[in-house]
Design an enzyme around this catalytic site. Structure first.
Site, PDB file in Angstrom:
ATOM      1  N   LYS A 171       0.854  -1.185   0.000  1.00  0.00           N
ATOM      2  CA  LYS A 171       0.000   0.000   0.000  1.00  0.00           C
ATOM      3  C   LYS A 171       0.893   1.238   0.000  1.00  0.00           C
ATOM      4  O   LYS A 171       1.340   1.706   1.045  1.00  0.00           O
ATOM      5  CB  LYS A 171      -0.909  -0.010   1.228  1.00  0.00           C
ATOM      6  CG  LYS A 171      -2.231   0.758   1.060  1.00  0.00           C
ATOM      7  CD  LYS A 171      -2.087   2.253   0.922  1.00  0.00           C
ATOM      8  CE  LYS A 171      -1.731   2.904   2.231  1.00  0.00           C
ATOM      9  NZ  LYS A 171      -1.689   4.417   2.098  1.00  0.00           N
ATOM     10  N   GLU A 246       8.755   1.602  11.465  1.00  0.00           N
ATOM     11  CA  GLU A 246       9.834   2.580  11.305  1.00  0.00           C
ATOM     12  C   GLU A 246       9.160   3.935  11.223  1.00  0.00           C
ATOM     13  O   GLU A 246       8.486   4.247  10.240  1.00  0.00           O
ATOM     14  CB  GLU A 246      10.651   2.279  10.053  1.00  0.00           C
ATOM     15  CG  GLU A 246      12.026   2.932  10.076  1.00  0.00           C
ATOM     16  CD  GLU A 246      11.982   4.396   9.695  1.00  0.00           C
ATOM     17  OE1 GLU A 246      12.071   5.248  10.613  1.00  0.00           O
ATOM     18  OE2 GLU A 246      11.856   4.698   8.506  1.00  0.00           O
ATOM     19  N   CYS A 280      12.971  11.029   7.412  1.00  0.00           N
ATOM     20  CA  CYS A 280      12.808  10.737   8.838  1.00  0.00           C
ATOM     21  C   CYS A 280      14.101  10.941   9.616  1.00  0.00           C
ATOM     22  O   CYS A 280      14.075  11.256  10.806  1.00  0.00           O
ATOM     23  CB  CYS A 280      12.277   9.324   9.037  1.00  0.00           C
ATOM     24  SG  CYS A 280      13.339   8.020   8.356  1.00  0.00           S
ATOM     25  N   GLU A 374       8.974  17.087  15.154  1.00  0.00           N
ATOM     26  CA  GLU A 374       9.508  16.737  13.836  1.00  0.00           C
ATOM     27  C   GLU A 374       8.855  17.653  12.799  1.00  0.00           C
ATOM     28  O   GLU A 374       7.640  17.640  12.619  1.00  0.00           O
ATOM     29  CB  GLU A 374       9.204  15.273  13.504  1.00  0.00           C
ATOM     30  CG  GLU A 374       9.750  14.849  12.158  1.00  0.00           C
ATOM     31  CD  GLU A 374       9.412  13.406  11.808  1.00  0.00           C
ATOM     32  OE1 GLU A 374      10.210  12.758  11.118  1.00  0.00           O
ATOM     33  OE2 GLU A 374       8.325  12.936  12.227  1.00  0.00           O
TER      34      GLU A 374
END
Length: 479
Positions: A171, A246, A280, A374
């Site tokens: 996906k 993750e 990330c 973040e």
């Protein structure tokens, strides 16, 4: 013939989730139209995948390895075509696209080697029997991948899962469904992967939830935000299946007192501004010794001002567009909130359409939004420290623990400091953004469930360890 002929993009069951445009973020143009998967399509694909997986699991390791090797070769052979999709669909500069293609090929070659890894071990037993363990395929693996490095973050799960005898439901993020999904399907089809083993299911959150919850999916590999990862982990736990997560990061780049400032700034610029900060592992917190702080801020701001921002397909630039309007509004909102809290906007903080200028913030504190959260954009918050103990405390603070960079003239000192800061990845005299197919990858804390990708970690991720015993005659028991 192009690898990505539109008529070949979605081979298999017709998807019923409606149509969606493939949009070029740099221009807003529609590049193509693709079909989306509805939750009901996930169930049908899972049934087909399970049926195909049984024969694939019985196939010899040489057959599986050959498919993976051919796939790796195809990523190189069709690099020009695939590069264009990565640049136009995901907003990557060509160099970043080439890096993704290189890693994709390497992931396939490394996965090919996995197919013949030792499958278990012989065990001692109290009984007169052969006792051993062996690794068997998990079955059907669900892979949910994000938009930011769409090819890498799909292939690093898809390739080893296939090599180890599984089928895959992939996906991809609907914003990068071609370069993060359909491109993989085209490559593996051309490499000779039997039909039914790889299903690409572009869609939204409801489609991803259906992949996680489907009873035929035994392992889930998810890469994305921490908020979404918590939902995935909870849903997987409810259905008693493994989820390898993750997730996000807010990684620190620590510049020690003895560092060469220009060398440190060179690391910092790449680690924060690469792919518009949409990585990330991005260096989201710059921790600089107080004696170097002013010079560091000045030099980093000068580098930021010199970087070209624009359409990476039509002009040579350092930064392309952010992926969409929502991401731009989040980035700019965090910058504005940070200046309202007292941070100094040294350079940047402006945008045109989806092109955000690389930004440097000075004078940040614990409660500065762009420092504490973040950002996922090209923003460098810089903070000073006085002692190494303070640097360790600052770098260790917060919920994330993905990557770490330390710049120093004394590598041993850097290694010692890295041992004191909890992260899944650490680099001495390098910035925080690194990736290799042979290396384990993953974070701790809110950054995920540890190293679950790369090398031996893939064996744990995508197989089950089965205990088997064999006797020459049937066993006798008391009753």
């Amino acid at each position: 013939m192009p690898l990505l002929e539109p008529t070949l993009w979605q081979d298999g069951p017709t998807l019923t989730g409606g149509a969606a445009p493939v949009v070029e973020p740099a221009t807003g143009r529609t590049l193509a139209t693709l079909a989306l998967a509805a939750p009901a399509d996930v169930a049908e694909s899972a049934v087909r995948a399970r049926a195909a997986q049984e024969d694939w699991a019985r196939a010899g390791h040489m057959e599986r390895a050959a498919v993976l090797r051919r796939a790796g070769d195809l990523f190189a052979a069709h690099a020009g075509e695939l590069r264009e999709w990565l640049v136009r669909e995901s907003g990557s500069i060509p160099g970043k696209a080439d890096f993704e293609l290189h890693v994709a090929a390497q992931e396939c070659y490394e996965a090919a080697a996995l197919a013949s890894r030792p499958a278990g071990q012989v065990l001692p037993s109290e009984a007169p029997r052969l006792s051993f363990t062996r690794r068997v395929p998990a079955g059907v693996v669900g892979v949910v991948a994000p938009f930011n490095a769409p090819l890498i973050l799909s292939i690093r799960s898809v390739a080893p899962a296939l090599a180890l005898g599984n089928a895959v439901l992939l996906k991809p993020d609907r914003r990068t469904a071609v370069c993060g999904g359909l491109a993989l399907a085209a490559v593996f089809a051309a490499a000779g992967l039997p039909a039914g083993l790889l299903h690409v299911l572009p869609g939204g959150a409801e489609t991803g939830a259906a992949v996680v919850a489907d009873p035929l999916v035994r392992v889930v590999s998810f890469t994305g935000s921490t908020a979404a990862g918590r939902i995935v982990g909870e849903l997987a736990g409810r259905h008693l299946k493994r989820a390898h997560l993750e997730l996000g990061g807010n990684s620190a780049l620590v510049v020690l007192k003895d560092a060469d400032v220009e060398a440190a700034v060179a690391q910092a610029s790449w680690g924060t501004f690469f792919h518009q900060g949409q990585i990330c592992m991005t260096a989201g917190r710059h921790l600089v010794h107080a004696s170097l702080y002013d010079e560091y801020v000045e030099r980093l701001a000068a580098r930021a001002e010199a970087l070209a921002v624009g359409d990476p397909y039509r002009e040579p630039v350092h930064l392309g567009p952010l992926i969409d309007r929502g991401q731009l509004e989040r980035v700019h909102g965090l910058v504005e909130a940070s200046t309202e809290r007292g941070a100094k906007l040294v350079v940047g903080g402006t945008y045109e359409e989806l092109f955000y200028r690389p930004t440097v913030l000075a004078g940040v504190a614990d409660d500065t939004p762009a420092y504490a959260e973040e950002v996922f954009g090209p923003v460098a918050p810089v903070r000073s420290f006085a002692t190494e103990e303070e640097a360790v405390a600052l770098a260790s603070a917060g919920p994330y623990g993905l990557s770490l960079g330390i710049v120093t003239r004394d590598a041993a000192r850097g290694m010692d400091l890295a041992e004191r800061i909890p992260t899944g990845i650490a680099h001495v005299n390098d910035q925080t953004v690194n990736d290799e197919a042979v290396a384990p990858f993953g974070g701790v804390g809110a950054s995920g469930t540890g190293a679950r990708f790369g090398g031996e970690a893939n064996l744990d991720a995508f197989t089950e360890l089965r205990w088997t015993t064999v006797r020459s005659t049937p066993a006798r028991h008391p009753f």
